[in-house]
Design a protein around this motif. Structure first.
Motif, PDB file in Angstrom:
ATOM      1  N   ARG A  56       0.813  -1.217   0.000  1.00 35.99           N
ATOM      2  CA  ARG A  56       0.000   0.000   0.000  1.00 35.99           C
ATOM      3  C   ARG A  56       0.847   1.269   0.000  1.00 35.99           C
ATOM      4  O   ARG A  56       0.333   2.359  -0.256  1.00 35.99           O
ATOM      5  N   GLY A  58       3.013   1.944  -2.138  1.00 37.67           N
ATOM      6  CA  GLY A  58       3.219   2.319  -3.532  1.00 37.67           C
ATOM      7  C   GLY A  58       4.678   2.245  -3.926  1.00 37.67           C
ATOM      8  O   GLY A  58       5.584   2.215  -3.072  1.00 37.67           O
ATOM      9  N   GLU A  59       4.930   2.176  -5.229  1.00 34.55           N
ATOM     10  CA  GLU A  59       6.286   2.104  -5.765  1.00 34.55           C
ATOM     11  C   GLU A  59       7.092   0.991  -5.104  1.00 34.55           C
ATOM     12  O   GLU A  59       8.265   1.156  -4.762  1.00 34.55           O
TER      13      GLU A  59
END
Length: 246
Positions: A56, A58-59
């Motif tokens: 969660r 991200g990246e």
């Protein structure tokens, strides 16, 4: 440390990189405190199904998640006093080939465990967990076979205990062993805190330990009731062989 336990060993086969902490961290810490050499095998890092908090952010890549979960598991094992190795077999799904099976059998031969801990034999919520236990069971059998790598020392018949699943009522899991982990609870909780990727489970497994502690009190002598606060539950697979029923 007493001489009769100095050379004893225990093996923990964990489907994912945090399972051994939640479910058997107390057993690991307790036995290392008594001179056992405890060894953990993590079949996967839980990178797909056990690392939602990391994804969660991200990246994030699978390799990055693996690296983080490995670092967490190594830190937890160090707190508990155990050695650890990683098979990196993947999760969701976890699948084993013959090479992985033989690799685990070789761990049995190397460690020569006096007991083995792994998951429940059934778990409709997570198929990786019973697969890990079936792999651990089959590897145990192979490690006992004289014809597997002839000339190597085989293992005996270490008892196998299934540690508590997340939802025991749905997993046909019923504890027949309650292990008092009060003396090492602080160490287990320190190891739990290493698993930052699943922080939502910290307090859940604290409640489990307290609940099993209450249940354990009902099954011991009155002198220990005042001191026992935390316990872990296990279900044995094989019958206990004894000359004394006390």
């Amino acid at each position: 440390m007493t001489n009769n336990t100095a050379a004893k060993t225990g093996l923990v086969v964990s489907a994912h990189s945090a399972d051994f902490v939640w479910r058997a961290g107390g057993a690991i810490a307790l036995h290392t405190s008594r001179g056992y050499n405890m060894h953990v095998v993590c079949l996967s890092f839980g990178e797909r199904g056990e690392s939602a908090k990391l994804w969660r952010k991200g990246e994030m890549t699978e390799e990055n998640v693996k690296a983080i979960r490995k670092e967490e598991a190594m830190a937890a094992a160090e707190v508990l006093g155990a050695s650890i190795e990683f098979f990196d077999m993947g999760d969701y799904p976890l699948r084993a080939d013959k090479d992985s099976l033989f690799r685990l059998a070789d761990v049995y031969r190397r460690v020569q465990p006096h007991f083995v801990l792994s998951h429940s034999l059934h778990d409709p919520y997570n198929y990786d967990h019973p697969l890990a236990t079936h792999l651990a069971q089959e590897a145990r059998i192979i490690a006992q076979a004289e014809g597997y790598r002839p000339g190597e020392p085989i293992i005996g018949a270490p008892p196998v205990y299934c540690f508590e699943p997340h939802q025991p009522e749905q997993c046909n899991w019923k504890p027949d062993v309650l292990l008092d982990i009060t003396s090492v609870w602080k160490k287990k909780y320190q190891a739990i805190q290493c698993m930052a990727g699943q922080e939502h489970l910290w307090e859940y497994y604290t409640r489990v330990a307290l609940q099993r502690g209450v249940q354990a009190k009902r099954n011991i002598g009155i002198t220990a009731v005042k001191t026992l606060t935390h316990a872990e539950g296990f279900q044995s697979i094989f019958p206990r062989v004894t000359e004394d029923l006390s």
